[in-house]
Design a protein around this motif. Structure first.
Motif, short mmCIF file in Angstrom:
data_model
loop_
_atom_site.label_atom_id
_atom_site.label_comp_id
_atom_site.label_asym_id
_atom_site.label_seq_id
_atom_site.Cartn_x
_atom_site.Cartn_y
_atom_site.Cartn_z
N UNK A 1 0.83 -1.21 0.00
CA UNK A 1 0.00 0.00 0.00
C UNK A 1 0.86 1.26 0.00
N UNK A 2 1.90 1.27 0.83
CA UNK A 2 2.77 2.45 0.89
C UNK A 2 3.49 2.66 -0.44
N UNK A 3 3.96 1.55 -1.04
CA UNK A 3 4.67 1.65 -2.32
C UNK A 3 3.73 2.11 -3.43
N UNK B 1 5.63 1.06 -9.40
CA UNK B 1 6.63 0.54 -8.48
C UNK B 1 5.98 -0.39 -7.46
N UNK B 2 4.83 0.03 -6.91
CA UNK B 2 4.16 -0.76 -5.88
C UNK B 2 3.66 -2.10 -6.38
N UNK B 3 3.11 -2.12 -7.60
CA UNK B 3 2.61 -3.38 -8.16
C UNK B 3 3.69 -4.45 -8.22
N UNK B 4 4.88 -4.06 -8.67
CA UNK B 4 5.96 -5.02 -8.87
C UNK B 4 6.62 -5.38 -7.55
N UNK B 5 6.95 -4.37 -6.75
CA UNK B 5 7.66 -4.62 -5.49
C UNK B 5 6.84 -5.50 -4.55
N UNK B 6 5.54 -5.21 -4.46
CA UNK B 6 4.69 -5.99 -3.56
C UNK B 6 4.66 -7.47 -3.93
N UNK B 7 4.51 -7.76 -5.22
CA UNK B 7 4.44 -9.15 -5.67
C UNK B 7 5.77 -9.88 -5.48
N UNK C 1 -1.72 -17.92 -1.95
CA UNK C 1 -2.74 -17.16 -2.68
C UNK C 1 -3.09 -15.88 -1.94
N UNK C 2 -3.29 -16.00 -0.63
CA UNK C 2 -3.62 -14.83 0.19
C UNK C 2 -2.45 -13.86 0.25
N UNK C 3 -1.25 -14.38 0.26
CA UNK C 3 -0.06 -13.53 0.29
C UNK C 3 0.01 -12.64 -0.95
N UNK C 4 -0.24 -13.23 -2.12
CA UNK C 4 -0.23 -12.45 -3.36
C UNK C 4 -1.44 -11.52 -3.43
N UNK C 5 -2.58 -11.98 -2.95
CA UNK C 5 -3.77 -11.12 -2.90
C UNK C 5 -3.51 -9.91 -2.01
N UNK C 6 -2.81 -10.11 -0.90
CA UNK C 6 -2.47 -9.01 0.01
C UNK C 6 -1.55 -8.01 -0.66
N UNK C 7 -0.58 -8.54 -1.43
CA UNK C 7 0.33 -7.65 -2.17
C UNK C 7 -0.44 -6.82 -3.18
N UNK D 1 0.38 -8.00 -13.92
CA UNK D 1 1.81 -8.02 -13.57
C UNK D 1 2.10 -8.85 -12.31
N UNK D 2 1.28 -8.67 -11.26
CA UNK D 2 1.48 -9.42 -10.02
C UNK D 2 1.26 -10.91 -10.25
N UNK D 3 0.24 -11.25 -11.03
CA UNK D 3 -0.06 -12.66 -11.30
C UNK D 3 1.06 -13.30 -12.12
#
Length: 453
Positions: A108-110, A117-123, A139-145, A417-419
């Motif tokens: 969220x901060x990113x 930047x946030x989309x990629x860094x979080x994943x 699955x939940x970890x990636x959903x949270x990202x 991108x995250x997926x």
């Protein structure tokens, strides 16, 4: 807690059963737009098809940017130094709930700072945690990202509030003369109402995502999802040709990186250009070149990351086509996006107007998942109606921005991108995101209501 668990399991099961692959979802949305546009806008099938075909290639530049932000970001993360740093940070959480909370907060901060930047860094960060922490629901970890992305349009890279704070001539043109002076970000992004909404939404997601982690019955992670391809460097070849020396030249990489990063510094700090998506790509690109040390090492790492952009390259033209249908007009002169917007305007009061503007943007976002697309459709209508109802322009703009970002939680377009990094499908994470949609929606609507009062 048992009822909460049943709701979560129900949402996850529903999405697993009924949400198709993102490309199929894009096809369905295309035909829904076609079938709605003909009777509502009094357009012939020829006119609708023409509007669709005329829009198909309108996102080519943006598609390339999204593909590059994914590939350069993943390639940067594959650099030995970055991998070591991410690995160290990923060792911090000791419990699954703690990991979920950390990933959500960082994402969220990113995303608030810069959505690309946030989309990629979080994943990437979430995937690294999954490699180290046992018994965490991947699955939940990636959903949270991905869930942190909901605050992006309320952040400092939000396209609509930045548009409102930029060229006054463009602003006058886009709003048909309703707005005649720039709206500073102090009235939008940095308004205390918006900042409090961002903080509360982020904290709520941290809590709700942590609570969604099951204590038992965790779906096992397929080791293939976490496996990274190795990159051959050939740096230790006993005999090197002149070509091989150039390919393995650290000096060449350093000089190229110096050139690119110097340009970025000059643009941002001396020319005062915005830190936009292009800046993110340049940063990822040239940091990756210098951290991979040699040109050939970067080329090989880049090639390993390219496959993840397949979904973006395939689907973005179809969403551009949908945008063409939503914004296109025929002989009737009626635009589908205008019809939807005016329907919400007609039932609004000065207090409810920001909420209806938010909901209108949220619906349109399912078909036009683009801040620029929303601006083109809604700016001429919503600001005029808002002024007639004596609603602050900054509030109107942020209502559109929040609506655009909100339904991204269940729109696979931005999750691609995250997926791709996680090697998951949209239906693997959207059940959790549906819960986040409801929770964040309540907070956003409440915040906009308070802002309006």
């Amino acid at each position: 807690m048992k009822i909460f668990r049943k709701i979560i399991d129900g949402c996850v099961g529903f999405m697993q059963k009924y949400l198709p692959e993102p490309f199929i979802f894009a096809i369905i949305l295309t035909f829904v737009a076609v079938l709605v546009a003909m009777p509502v806008c009094h357009q012939s099938i020829v006119e609708v098809v023409t509007n669709w075909g005329g829009g198909v290639w309108n996102l080519l530049g943006f598609s390339m940017q999204m593909a590059l932000v994914l590939v350069t970001g993943a390639t940067l993360a594959a650099a030995p130094l970055i991998k070591k740093g991410i690995s160290k940070l990923a060792s911090m959480p000791k419990t699954p709930a703690g990991a979920i909370a950390l990933v959500t907060g960082i994402s969220a901060m990113a995303c608030w700072l810069n959505w690309g930047f946030g989309l990629i860094v979080g994943a990437i960060f979430a995937k690294e945690i999954a490699k180290k922490l046992k018994n965490v629901d991947y699955r939940l970890l990636i959903a949270s990202a991905y869930s942190g992305f909901v605050v992006w349009h309320a952040g400092i890279s939000g396209s609509i509030p930045l548009k409102m704070a930029s060229d006054v001539n463009e602003l006058v043109k886009d709003t048909n003369g309703v707005i005649t002076s720039v709206i500073p970000i102090g009235n939008t992004i940095l308004d205390w109402h918006n900042i409090i909404m961002v903080v509360i939404v982020t904290l709520a997601l941290v809590v709700i995502n942590s609570l969604m982690h099951p204590k038992t019955g965790i779906v096992a992670i397929d080791p293939a999802l976490l496996q990274e391809d190795t990159v051959e460097t050939h740096e230790n070849a006993s005999q090197k040709t002149p070509a091989m020396k150039l390919e393995n030249s650290r000096l060449l990489s350093a000089l190229l990186a110096l050139l690119g990063l110097s340009f970025l510094i000059i643009s941002l700090f001396f020319k005062h250009k915005a830190f936009d998506l292009g800046s993110v790509i340049l940063l990822f690109l040239f940091l990756g070149i210098v951290l991979h040390k040699t040109p050939i090492a970067y080329v090989r790492a880049f090639a390993k990351s390219v496959g993840g952009a397949a979904g973006i390259l395939l689907q973005f033209p179809f969403y551009a086509g949908i945008m063409g249908i939503i914004t296109g007009v025929g002989e009737s002169g009626i635009c589908l996006g205008t019809v939807v917007s005016e329907a919400f305007v007609n039932i609004s009061t000065s207090t409810t107007y920001p909420i209806y503007t938010f909901l209108c943007a949220a619906i349109l976002n399912m078909f036009v998942p683009s801040g620029g697309g929303h601006w083109a459709i809604q700016a001429p209508i919503m600001f005029a109606a808002g002024e007639a109802l004596n609603v602050d322009h900054g509030l109107t703009g942020m209502a559109i921005a929040w609506g655009d970002a909100w339904t991204n939680l269940i729109q696979p377009f931005w999750a691609l991108p995250a997926l791709a990094i996680a090697k998951l499908n949209a239906k693997d994470i959207m059940g959790f995101c549906l819960i986040d949609l409801v929770v964040s929606g309540i907070i956003i609507i409440s915040g906009l209501l308070i802002w309006a009062i």
